[in-house]
Design a protein around this motif. Sequence first.
Motif, PDB file in Angstrom:
ATOM      1  N   ALA A 134      12.522   5.212 -10.631  1.00 44.75           N
ATOM      2  CA  ALA A 134      12.655   4.011  -9.785  1.00 44.75           C
ATOM      3  C   ALA A 134      11.902   3.803  -8.588  1.00 44.75           C
ATOM      4  CB  ALA A 134      13.757   3.718  -9.620  1.00 44.75           C
ATOM      5  N   THR A 135      11.793   4.869  -7.793  1.00 46.02           N
ATOM      6  CA  THR A 135      11.061   4.992  -6.472  1.00 46.02           C
ATOM      7  C   THR A 135       9.423   5.084  -6.860  1.00 46.02           C
ATOM      8  OG1 THR A 135      10.835   7.484  -6.444  1.00 46.02           O
ATOM      9  CG2 THR A 135      12.694   6.265  -5.484  1.00 46.02           C
ATOM     10  N   HIS A 136       9.335   5.394  -8.019  1.00 44.36           N
ATOM     11  CA  HIS A 136       7.885   5.263  -8.511  1.00 44.36           C
ATOM     12  C   HIS A 136       7.349   4.067  -8.830  1.00 44.36           C
ATOM     13  CE1 HIS A 136       7.745   9.679  -7.912  1.00 44.36           C
ATOM     14  NE2 HIS A 136       6.437   9.896  -8.550  1.00 44.36           N
ATOM     15  N   MET A 137       8.219   3.218  -9.131  1.00 42.65           N
ATOM     16  CA  MET A 137       7.903   1.927  -9.527  1.00 42.65           C
ATOM     17  C   MET A 137       7.586   1.097  -8.555  1.00 42.65           C
ATOM     18  SD  MET A 137       8.153   2.135 -12.911  1.00 42.65           S
ATOM     19  CE  MET A 137       8.570   0.349 -13.748  1.00 42.65           C
ATOM     20  N   VAL A 138       7.998   1.552  -7.273  1.00 40.40           N
ATOM     21  CA  VAL A 138       7.800   0.778  -5.901  1.00 40.40           C
ATOM     22  C   VAL A 138       6.492   1.504  -5.413  1.00 40.40           C
ATOM     23  CG1 VAL A 138       8.403   0.263  -3.730  1.00 40.40           C
ATOM     24  CG2 VAL A 138      10.053   0.252  -5.725  1.00 40.40           C
ATOM     25  N   GLY A 139       6.448   2.913  -5.476  1.00 35.89           N
ATOM     26  CA  GLY A 139       5.671   3.913  -4.598  1.00 35.89           C
ATOM     27  C   GLY A 139       4.063   3.800  -5.205  1.00 35.89           C
ATOM     28  N   ILE A 140       4.082   3.878  -6.324  1.00 34.33           N
ATOM     29  CA  ILE A 140       2.711   3.790  -7.015  1.00 34.33           C
ATOM     30  C   ILE A 140       2.170   2.440  -7.030  1.00 34.33           C
ATOM     31  CG2 ILE A 140       1.525   4.036  -9.431  1.00 34.33           C
ATOM     32  CD1 ILE A 140       2.501   6.771  -8.160  1.00 34.33           C
ATOM     33  N   PRO A 141       2.598   1.111  -7.119  1.00 36.69           N
ATOM     34  CA  PRO A 141       1.917   0.049  -6.761  1.00 36.69           C
ATOM     35  C   PRO A 141       1.536  -0.086  -5.494  1.00 36.69           C
ATOM     36  CG  PRO A 141       3.761  -0.272  -8.130  1.00 36.69           C
ATOM     37  CD  PRO A 141       3.955   0.998  -7.933  1.00 36.69           C
ATOM     38  N   VAL A 197       0.659   2.366  -3.379  1.00 32.66           N
ATOM     39  CA  VAL A 197      -0.418   3.364  -3.410  1.00 32.66           C
ATOM     40  C   VAL A 197      -1.801   2.640  -3.918  1.00 32.66           C
ATOM     41  CG1 VAL A 197      -1.674   5.402  -3.880  1.00 32.66           C
ATOM     42  CG2 VAL A 197       0.697   5.477  -3.112  1.00 32.66           C
ATOM     43  N   VAL A 198      -1.509   2.138  -5.062  1.00 30.21           N
ATOM     44  CA  VAL A 198      -2.922   1.099  -5.681  1.00 30.21           C
ATOM     45  C   VAL A 198      -3.203   0.122  -4.814  1.00 30.21           C
ATOM     46  CG1 VAL A 198      -3.571   0.074  -7.529  1.00 30.21           C
ATOM     47  CG2 VAL A 198      -2.272   2.126  -7.893  1.00 30.21           C
ATOM     48  N   PHE A 199      -2.191  -0.658  -4.210  1.00 32.01           N
ATOM     49  CA  PHE A 199      -2.397  -1.849  -3.305  1.00 32.01           C
ATOM     50  C   PHE A 199      -3.363  -1.082  -2.031  1.00 32.01           C
ATOM     51  CE2 PHE A 199      -1.038  -4.427   0.092  1.00 32.01           C
ATOM     52  CZ  PHE A 199      -1.293  -5.551  -0.194  1.00 32.01           C
ATOM     53  N   SER A 200      -2.753  -0.077  -1.525  1.00 35.93           N
ATOM     54  CA  SER A 200      -3.206   0.315  -0.290  1.00 35.93           C
ATOM     55  C   SER A 200      -4.618   0.908  -0.753  1.00 35.93           C
ATOM     56  CB  SER A 200      -2.458   1.712  -0.002  1.00 35.93           C
ATOM     57  OG  SER A 200      -2.653   2.897  -0.502  1.00 35.93           O
ATOM     58  N   LEU A 201      -5.134   1.327  -1.711  1.00 35.63           N
ATOM     59  CA  LEU A 201      -6.297   1.828  -1.999  1.00 35.63           C
ATOM     60  C   LEU A 201      -7.219   0.423  -2.228  1.00 35.63           C
ATOM     61  CD1 LEU A 201      -6.053   4.487  -4.829  1.00 35.63           C
ATOM     62  CD2 LEU A 201      -6.643   4.833  -2.491  1.00 35.63           C
ATOM     63  N   GLY A 202      -6.928  -0.598  -2.518  1.00 30.51           N
ATOM     64  CA  GLY A 202      -7.638  -1.944  -2.534  1.00 30.51           C
ATOM     65  C   GLY A 202      -7.849  -2.265  -1.132  1.00 30.51           C
ATOM     66  N   LEU A 203      -6.969  -2.142   0.021  1.00 31.28           N
ATOM     67  CA  LEU A 203      -7.184  -2.331   1.188  1.00 31.28           C
ATOM     68  C   LEU A 203      -8.235  -1.656   2.064  1.00 31.28           C
ATOM     69  CD1 LEU A 203      -3.555  -3.003   2.311  1.00 31.28           C
ATOM     70  CD2 LEU A 203      -5.352  -4.520   2.056  1.00 31.28           C
ATOM     71  N   LEU A 204      -8.099  -0.166   1.710  1.00 30.73           N
ATOM     72  CA  LEU A 204      -8.805   0.667   2.223  1.00 30.73           C
ATOM     73  C   LEU A 204     -10.336   1.028   1.891  1.00 30.73           C
ATOM     74  CD1 LEU A 204      -5.924   3.638   2.452  1.00 30.73           C
ATOM     75  CD2 LEU A 204      -6.929   2.362   4.303  1.00 30.73           C
ATOM     76  N   LEU A 205     -10.460   0.460   0.564  1.00 30.64           N
ATOM     77  CA  LEU A 205     -11.791   0.875   0.030  1.00 30.64           C
ATOM     78  C   LEU A 205     -12.729  -0.232  -0.191  1.00 30.64           C
ATOM     79  CD1 LEU A 205     -10.985   3.210  -2.973  1.00 30.64           C
ATOM     80  CD2 LEU A 205     -11.703   3.841  -0.693  1.00 30.64           C
ATOM     81  N   SER A 206     -12.136  -1.466   0.401  1.00 26.91           N
ATOM     82  CA  SER A 206     -12.775  -2.962   0.333  1.00 26.91           C
ATOM     83  C   SER A 206     -13.853  -2.805   1.492  1.00 26.91           C
ATOM     84  CB  SER A 206     -11.949  -3.996   0.388  1.00 26.91           C
ATOM     85  OG  SER A 206     -10.943  -4.100  -0.855  1.00 26.91           O
ATOM     86  N   GLY A 244       3.873   3.872   0.351  1.00 27.27           N
ATOM     87  CA  GLY A 244       3.961   4.370  -1.203  1.00 27.27           C
ATOM     88  C   GLY A 244       4.418   5.663  -1.244  1.00 27.27           C
ATOM     89  N   TRP A 245       3.774   6.668  -0.558  1.00 24.45           N
ATOM     90  CA  TRP A 245       3.768   8.232  -0.712  1.00 24.45           C
ATOM     91  C   TRP A 245       5.298   8.462  -0.174  1.00 24.45           C
ATOM     92  CZ3 TRP A 245       5.030  12.129   2.904  1.00 24.45           C
ATOM     93  CH2 TRP A 245       4.884  13.304   2.555  1.00 24.45           C
ATOM     94  N   LEU A 246       5.984   8.015   0.788  1.00 23.90           N
ATOM     95  CA  LEU A 246       7.202   8.189   1.023  1.00 23.90           C
ATOM     96  C   LEU A 246       8.265   7.723   0.071  1.00 23.90           C
ATOM     97  CD1 LEU A 246       7.370   7.105   4.881  1.00 23.90           C
ATOM     98  CD2 LEU A 246       7.634   9.445   4.118  1.00 23.90           C
ATOM     99  N   CYS A 247       8.010   6.710  -0.536  1.00 28.45           N
ATOM    100  CA  CYS A 247       8.838   6.254  -1.799  1.00 28.45           C
ATOM    101  C   CYS A 247       8.933   7.380  -2.771  1.00 28.45           C
ATOM    102  CB  CYS A 247       8.530   4.974  -2.428  1.00 28.45           C
ATOM    103  SG  CYS A 247       8.781   3.536  -1.168  1.00 28.45           S
ATOM    104  N   LYS A 303       8.406  19.003  -6.518  1.00 28.28           N
ATOM    105  CA  LYS A 303       7.166  18.402  -5.681  1.00 28.28           C
ATOM    106  C   LYS A 303       6.510  17.398  -6.558  1.00 28.28           C
ATOM    107  CE  LYS A 303       4.025  22.304  -6.571  1.00 28.28           C
ATOM    108  NZ  LYS A 303       3.290  23.301  -6.018  1.00 28.28           N
ATOM    109  N   PRO A 304       5.874  16.203  -5.864  1.00 29.45           N
ATOM    110  CA  PRO A 304       5.146  15.295  -6.368  1.00 29.45           C
ATOM    111  C   PRO A 304       3.872  16.065  -7.217  1.00 29.45           C
ATOM    112  CG  PRO A 304       5.621  14.680  -4.183  1.00 29.45           C
ATOM    113  CD  PRO A 304       6.007  16.263  -4.432  1.00 29.45           C
TER     114      PRO A 304
END
Length: 185
Positions: A26-33, A35-44, A119-122, A133-134
Amino acid sequence: MHRRPSDATNLLVRYATDHRDPRNIATHMVGIPLVVFSLGLLLSHPALMTLSTAWGPVNLTLTALGWLLSTLWYLSRGLPGLGLLVSAFNGGLLCAATLVLSEIDGSGLEWGLAALCLGWLCQRAGHYYEGRKPSARTDAHALLIAPMFVVAEGLFALGRLQGLKADIERQAGPTRLRNLAMPAG
C-alpha cells in the motif's frame, strides 16, 4: 516454458519477494508514483533541444528521453500489454509533472525534491512493516521494476492478470501481515 531472467514475470517475482506485506504494498502504491512524478519535475530542465512542430516548439528533455527509453525496456520484457500500461502510467505522471511545472515559478527543483523525499519516506515506512530494506538500495533494476510492480498490483486488485499473480505468489509467496512484535524472517 523457460523464461529469461529479465522477463517481466521473473523481475516481478524478484521484486515481490521483498514486498509481501500488504501495508508495504500500500505504501508503494503512493510512494512509487510520487518518485516517478518527482523525476518528471527534476529532469525537465534544461531542455536538451527544442523541436519546431506544427503545434509550436516542443522541448526534448531528459524526462522525455527517459520515458522513451523506459518504454522500450518495458515493451521488451515479454508482457507487452503490461509494458504499455506501465508506460502509460509513467507517461501520465510525467505529463502531470510538466503541467505542475507550467504553473509554478522556477525550475521545480524544490517541488521535485519534496516529492522525491515524500515518495521515498512512504516506501521506507512500508519496509518497516515488511522488516526488509528497500530493494532500490541493493538493485538498480528495482527503479524500473517498481512502477511495473505498482501497475501489476493495481491490475491484480481489479481482478486482472490473475495468472501472473498466481506465478508471483507461487514463487515469492502470498501476501501476509508481518507480526511487528516478531523479528523479520
